[in-house]
Design a protein around this motif. Structure first.
Motif, PDB file in Angstrom:
ATOM      1  N   GLY A  44       0.849  -1.186   0.000  1.00  0.00           N
ATOM      2  CA  GLY A  44       0.000   0.000   0.000  1.00  0.00           C
ATOM      3  C   GLY A  44       0.878   1.227   0.000  1.00  0.00           C
ATOM      4  N   ASN A  45       0.679   2.106   0.981  1.00  0.00           N
ATOM      5  CA  ASN A  45       1.502   3.314   1.092  1.00  0.00           C
ATOM      6  C   ASN A  45       2.662   3.139   2.064  1.00  0.00           C
ATOM      7  OD1 ASN A  45      -0.113   4.841  -0.687  1.00  0.00           O
ATOM      8  ND2 ASN A  45      -1.586   5.274   0.959  1.00  0.00           N
ATOM      9  N   ASP A  46       2.751   1.973   2.702  1.00  0.00           N
ATOM     10  CA  ASP A  46       3.788   1.737   3.700  1.00  0.00           C
ATOM     11  C   ASP A  46       5.019   1.106   3.053  1.00  0.00           C
ATOM     12  OD1 ASP A  46       2.126   2.665   5.763  1.00  0.00           O
ATOM     13  OD2 ASP A  46       1.169   0.691   5.943  1.00  0.00           O
ATOM     14  N   GLY A  47       6.184   1.683   3.347  1.00  0.00           N
ATOM     15  CA  GLY A  47       7.421   1.148   2.812  1.00  0.00           C
ATOM     16  C   GLY A  47       7.940  -0.022   3.633  1.00  0.00           C
ATOM     17  N   ILE A  48       8.502  -1.011   2.956  1.00  0.00           N
ATOM     18  CA  ILE A  48       9.104  -2.163   3.614  1.00  0.00           C
ATOM     19  C   ILE A  48      10.573  -2.228   3.204  1.00  0.00           C
ATOM     20  CG2 ILE A  48       9.089  -4.678   3.850  1.00  0.00           C
ATOM     21  CD1 ILE A  48       6.118  -4.603   3.164  1.00  0.00           C
ATOM     22  N   ALA A  49      11.459  -2.209   4.186  1.00  0.00           N
ATOM     23  CA  ALA A  49      12.893  -2.325   3.931  1.00  0.00           C
ATOM     24  C   ALA A  49      13.294  -3.786   4.109  1.00  0.00           C
ATOM     25  CB  ALA A  49      13.676  -1.435   4.877  1.00  0.00           C
ATOM     26  N   THR A  50      13.812  -4.391   3.047  1.00  0.00           N
ATOM     27  CA  THR A  50      14.255  -5.784   3.108  1.00  0.00           C
ATOM     28  C   THR A  50      15.771  -5.815   3.175  1.00  0.00           C
ATOM     29  OG1 THR A  50      12.347  -6.526   1.828  1.00  0.00           O
ATOM     30  CG2 THR A  50      14.239  -8.001   1.915  1.00  0.00           C
ATOM     31  N   LYS A  51      16.272  -6.364   4.268  1.00  0.00           N
ATOM     32  CA  LYS A  51      17.709  -6.449   4.498  1.00  0.00           C
ATOM     33  C   LYS A  51      18.173  -7.858   4.142  1.00  0.00           C
ATOM     34  CE  LYS A  51      21.182  -5.603   8.102  1.00  0.00           C
ATOM     35  NZ  LYS A  51      21.382  -5.281   9.536  1.00  0.00           N
ATOM     36  N   THR A  52      18.864  -7.986   3.005  1.00  0.00           N
ATOM     37  CA  THR A  52      19.326  -9.286   2.517  1.00  0.00           C
ATOM     38  C   THR A  52      20.798  -9.442   2.874  1.00  0.00           C
ATOM     39  OG1 THR A  52      17.765  -9.092   0.667  1.00  0.00           O
ATOM     40  CG2 THR A  52      19.467 -10.786   0.498  1.00  0.00           C
ATOM     41  N   PHE A  53      21.117 -10.468   3.642  1.00  0.00           N
ATOM     42  CA  PHE A  53      22.449 -10.588   4.239  1.00  0.00           C
ATOM     43  C   PHE A  53      23.466 -11.186   3.264  1.00  0.00           C
ATOM     44  CE2 PHE A  53      19.699 -10.159   7.878  1.00  0.00           C
ATOM     45  CZ  PHE A  53      20.420  -9.294   8.693  1.00  0.00           C
ATOM     46  N   THR A  54      23.775 -10.417   2.246  1.00  0.00           N
ATOM     47  CA  THR A  54      24.853 -10.735   1.307  1.00  0.00           C
ATOM     48  C   THR A  54      25.972  -9.736   1.565  1.00  0.00           C
ATOM     49  OG1 THR A  54      23.742  -9.332  -0.318  1.00  0.00           O
ATOM     50  CG2 THR A  54      23.363 -11.698  -0.471  1.00  0.00           C
ATOM     51  N   GLY A  55      26.902 -10.083   2.417  1.00  0.00           N
ATOM     52  CA  GLY A  55      27.931  -9.146   2.850  1.00  0.00           C
ATOM     53  C   GLY A  55      28.933  -8.814   1.770  1.00  0.00           C
ATOM     54  N   GLU A  56      29.717  -7.752   2.006  1.00  0.00           N
ATOM     55  CA  GLU A  56      30.743  -7.341   1.056  1.00  0.00           C
ATOM     56  C   GLU A  56      31.924  -8.302   1.105  1.00  0.00           C
ATOM     57  OE1 GLU A  56      31.774  -3.421   2.296  1.00  0.00           O
ATOM     58  OE2 GLU A  56      32.984  -4.093   3.987  1.00  0.00           O
ATOM     59  N   SER A  57      32.730  -8.298   0.069  1.00  0.00           N
ATOM     60  CA  SER A  57      33.803  -9.280  -0.090  1.00  0.00           C
ATOM     61  C   SER A  57      34.846  -9.214   1.024  1.00  0.00           C
ATOM     62  CB  SER A  57      34.485  -9.093  -1.451  1.00  0.00           C
ATOM     63  OG  SER A  57      33.569  -9.287  -2.492  1.00  0.00           O
ATOM     64  N   LEU A  58      35.278  -7.995   1.395  1.00  0.00           N
ATOM     65  CA  LEU A  58      36.299  -7.863   2.429  1.00  0.00           C
ATOM     66  C   LEU A  58      35.800  -8.388   3.766  1.00  0.00           C
ATOM     67  CD1 LEU A  58      39.071  -6.900   3.303  1.00  0.00           C
ATOM     68  CD2 LEU A  58      38.109  -4.610   3.659  1.00  0.00           C
ATOM     69  N   THR A  67      36.405 -16.938  11.690  1.00  0.00           N
ATOM     70  CA  THR A  67      35.363 -17.857  12.158  1.00  0.00           C
ATOM     71  C   THR A  67      35.171 -19.091  11.281  1.00  0.00           C
ATOM     72  OG1 THR A  67      33.534 -16.795  10.938  1.00  0.00           O
ATOM     73  CG2 THR A  67      34.135 -15.854  13.069  1.00  0.00           C
ATOM     74  N   GLY A  68      35.686 -19.072  10.062  1.00  0.00           N
ATOM     75  CA  GLY A  68      35.528 -20.226   9.191  1.00  0.00           C
ATOM     76  C   GLY A  68      34.393 -20.117   8.202  1.00  0.00           C
ATOM     77  N   SER A  69      33.586 -19.076   8.279  1.00  0.00           N
ATOM     78  CA  SER A  69      32.475 -18.917   7.331  1.00  0.00           C
ATOM     79  C   SER A  69      32.174 -17.446   7.131  1.00  0.00           C
ATOM     80  CB  SER A  69      31.223 -19.629   7.840  1.00  0.00           C
ATOM     81  OG  SER A  69      30.593 -18.881   8.855  1.00  0.00           O
ATOM     82  N   ALA A  70      31.258 -17.166   6.219  1.00  0.00           N
ATOM     83  CA  ALA A  70      30.800 -15.791   6.004  1.00  0.00           C
ATOM     84  C   ALA A  70      29.862 -15.390   7.139  1.00  0.00           C
ATOM     85  CB  ALA A  70      30.102 -15.691   4.654  1.00  0.00           C
ATOM     86  N   ASN A  71      29.273 -14.204   7.029  1.00  0.00           N
ATOM     87  CA  ASN A  71      28.374 -13.690   8.050  1.00  0.00           C
ATOM     88  C   ASN A  71      27.311 -14.736   8.409  1.00  0.00           C
ATOM     89  OD1 ASN A  71      26.243 -12.215   9.418  1.00  0.00           O
ATOM     90  ND2 ASN A  71      27.222 -10.343   8.683  1.00  0.00           N
ATOM     91  N   PRO A  72      27.178 -15.098   9.699  1.00  0.00           N
ATOM     92  CA  PRO A  72      26.209 -16.145  10.078  1.00  0.00           C
ATOM     93  C   PRO A  72      24.771 -15.794   9.742  1.00  0.00           C
ATOM     94  CG  PRO A  72      27.091 -15.026  12.015  1.00  0.00           C
ATOM     95  CD  PRO A  72      27.920 -14.602  10.857  1.00  0.00           C
ATOM     96  N   TYR A  73      24.453 -14.490   9.648  1.00  0.00           N
ATOM     97  CA  TYR A  73      23.086 -14.110   9.283  1.00  0.00           C
ATOM     98  C   TYR A  73      22.767 -14.497   7.837  1.00  0.00           C
ATOM     99  CZ  TYR A  73      23.502 -11.302  13.515  1.00  0.00           C
ATOM    100  OH  TYR A  73      23.694 -10.889  14.814  1.00  0.00           O
ATOM    101  N   THR A  74      23.805 -14.767   7.050  1.00  0.00           N
ATOM    102  CA  THR A  74      23.595 -15.186   5.669  1.00  0.00           C
ATOM    103  C   THR A  74      23.023 -16.595   5.595  1.00  0.00           C
ATOM    104  OG1 THR A  74      25.444 -13.805   4.905  1.00  0.00           O
ATOM    105  CG2 THR A  74      24.754 -15.602   3.445  1.00  0.00           C
ATOM    106  N   TRP A  75      23.513 -17.491   6.443  1.00  0.00           N
ATOM    107  CA  TRP A  75      23.255 -18.918   6.245  1.00  0.00           C
ATOM    108  C   TRP A  75      22.701 -19.648   7.464  1.00  0.00           C
ATOM    109  CZ3 TRP A  75      26.023 -21.927   9.635  1.00  0.00           C
ATOM    110  CH2 TRP A  75      27.119 -21.308  10.259  1.00  0.00           C
ATOM    111  N   CYS A  76      22.875 -19.094   8.673  1.00  0.00           N
ATOM    112  CA  CYS A  76      22.529 -19.812   9.902  1.00  0.00           C
ATOM    113  C   CYS A  76      21.155 -19.367  10.405  1.00  0.00           C
ATOM    114  CB  CYS A  76      23.593 -19.575  10.966  1.00  0.00           C
ATOM    115  SG  CYS A  76      23.260 -20.411  12.532  1.00  0.00           S
ATOM    116  N   GLU A  77      20.185 -20.271  10.398  1.00  0.00           N
ATOM    117  CA  GLU A  77      18.837 -19.895  10.809  1.00  0.00           C
ATOM    118  C   GLU A  77      18.770 -19.536  12.292  1.00  0.00           C
ATOM    119  OE1 GLU A  77      14.192 -21.368  10.421  1.00  0.00           O
ATOM    120  OE2 GLU A  77      15.818 -22.618   9.644  1.00  0.00           O
TER     121      GLU A  77
END
Length: 539
Positions: A44-58, A67-77
């Protein structure tokens, strides 16, 4: 980007956390941070911000090393569930601590994005602004940065520590000058303003504090306490005790139902965080690879019990990806070199240095772009935006900015000589290391000084009384020497010409802060620091 993400229902739902409302398929990219990209869509008229956890390369590289992996918010439920629970908890606690002075955006739900191979969170879009820089066109301005730091961030850090949110202080600014960009100012219809904490999820462990005392006396002891790198860690027992200890005040302020939800969420966070933080390094690496479809799900169980075999496999996968990336970047680099339009470049370069009118058109285009950026960041209102754009159409300004355009024009050649030619000359032994370093550091100031001395000689031959002395002095210094002629204009002129040149100085000083690596960037404390210095000199 179409979203074919699958809904995942989980955990406790209360009045603060609702299922994501129906939204349009059209999503607009609006920005990125170290942990995620952010898209805007509408319900409708309300904005929704979707934050997709695809971090930058560095950030990915640093997290892989630590830690052995990328950002845990990317893959860990479990990690993404912790983020949701923390947002619920802090929505209520910020209301308790700050009333209407600080709040969190409404957070709806999370999902797995099949195209991006990452989890994402849907939250309320805040149509506000970050703490604005000082505006060169206004007098008696509000110091929004000081208000944010003293009235919001400092007390917030104290309250987070007292309630057990040991790692969240990183996102609240403890030793992290980039954290001010995690807060936005929202102006209400009645004219009052409210700060909104829009980003609570880290992109890196809290180990790179600008203040070394924060690292030595806070983050390292917390690493020892939590037995690992500090990454949004919560001391669950301390949080549960804090909620129980303030039961009467919380119930009185928020209501009985909200208090019960707080207590339930604190226990739920404890269990979920233990599952996430309890993963071994080899498990994190393995589960991330499965989530990114680098290996089949069927092999997950096989490698879970064979850490050495997985280590060898992961090294093989890394070398394969690294070789592919190098090949792609190398091919892209040579394609750009091959397809570069050298004839057009030489023609335009000659025209730039031979035609004052052409230089003026180029500098106008550059300044229009900078004015657009300040307007999009809501530092300039519509009237100021139109005023500065209108002043650029005044040909009288060209005589004031021709010399500035020359400094901008020689800058790419100085950089090319410094970063390409000089290293080659040093490698071949034409210059030793010390001499080469001195030349690289001094080349910009030397070329600016020579040009200004030529301008002074030109003025002397024509018997002019004014000499660019301010430009001569400022041009000697690295970096800020590019402001030599805008500063000269500020010194010699008044009226509208002064305002345009003043904007150039403010814009350049902020750009210096935004280009500083790690701790700098747009809307960082470093950018504000340089802007504040400039304002104190020229206001």
């Amino acid at each position: 980007m179409k979203n074919s993400a699958k809904k995942i229902k989980w955990g406790l739902k209360d009045e603060l956390v609702k299922m994501t409302p129906h939204r349009s398929d059209q999503k607009k990219y609006i920005g990125k941070g170290r942990s995620a990209k952010v898209y805007l869509s509408y319900s409708g008229n309300d904005g929704i911000a979707t934050k997709t956890f695809t971090g930058e390369s560095l950030s990915k590289l640093i997290l892989f090393v630590l830690t052995g992996s990328a950002n845990p918010y990317t893959w860990c439920e479990d990690a993404i569930q912790c983020a949701m629970i923390r947002r619920r908890l802090l929505s209520s606690l910020c209301q308790f601590w700050f009333e209407n002075e600080l709040r969190l955006p409404k957070t709806f739900d999370y999902r797995w994005n099949k195209e991006q191979l990452a989890f994402e969170i849907d939250a309320e879009y805040i149509p506000g602004m970050h703490a604005p820089l000082y505006n060169p066109l206004r007098a008696n301005q509000v110091n929004y940065m000081s208000e944010l730091k003293n009235k919001v961030m400092r007390p917030l850090k104290d309250k987070l520590i007292a309630s057990g949110f040991d790692g969240l202080v990183w996102q609240a600014g403890k030793g992290n000058p980039v954290a001010v960009s995690n807060f936005m100012m929202f102006k209400k219809k009645d004219g009052s303003r409210q700060w909104v904490w829009i980003d609570l999820e880290s992109g890196l462990p809290a180990l790179f504090a600008m203040n070394p005392f924060s690292t030595l006396f806070y983050y390292i002891p917390k690493c020892i306490k939590h037995r690992g790198w500090i990454f949004d860690n919560v001391d669950s027992n301390k949080l549960i005790n804090y909620i129980a200890r303030h039961e009467h005040a919380l119930t009185l302020k928020l209501g009985k139902v909200s208090y019960q939800n707080l207590y339930t969420d604190a226990h739920l966070l404890s269990k979920t965080q233990k599952r996430w933080k309890g993963l071994t390094r080899h498990q994190r690496s393995l589960y991330y690879a499965v989530s990114q479809k680098k290996i089949a799900k069927e092999l997950k169980i096989f490698y879970e019990h064979r850490p050495l075999r997985w280590f060898l496999k992961s090294v093989k996968l890394f070398l394969k990806d690294f070789t592919k990336s190098v090949a792609e970047h190398t091919g892209s680099f040579f394609n750009r070199i091959y397809n570069f339009r050298y004839k057009r470049f030489i023609k335009r370069t000659y025209r730039y240095f031979s035609s004052a009118r052409y230089r003026w058109e180029i500098i106008k285009l550059y300044l229009k772009n900078e004015i657009d950026k300040w307007h999009s960041r809501k530092i300039f209102n519509d009237w100021e935006f139109k005023f500065l754009k209108g002043e650029l159409q005044n040909d009288d300004m060209s005589s004031y900015l021709t010399d500035f355009s020359i400094h901008l024009g020689i800058k790419p050649f100085v950089k090319f000589f410094s970063y390409v030619i000089m290293p080659l000359l040093m490698i071949t032994g034409f210059f030793d290391l010390e001499t080469g370093a001195i030349i690289i550091l001094g080349l910009g100031p030397i070329t600016r000084t020579l040009y200004t001395l030529w301008r002074m000689t030109h003025s002397l031959v024509r018997s002019r009384k004014s000499f660019p002395m301010i430009a001569l002095v400022i041009g000697i210094f690295p970096v800020i020497g590019n402001l030599a002629y805008p500063a000269e204009i500020l010194y010699q002129s008044t009226g509208n010409k002064n305002k345009v040149s003043k904007f150039i100085v403010y814009s350049f000083s902020a750009k210096v802060g935004s280009k500083i690596p790690i701790w700098g960037g747009k809307d960082s404390e470093i950018e504000h620091f340089f802007n504040r210095i400039c304002h104190s000199i020229f206001s």
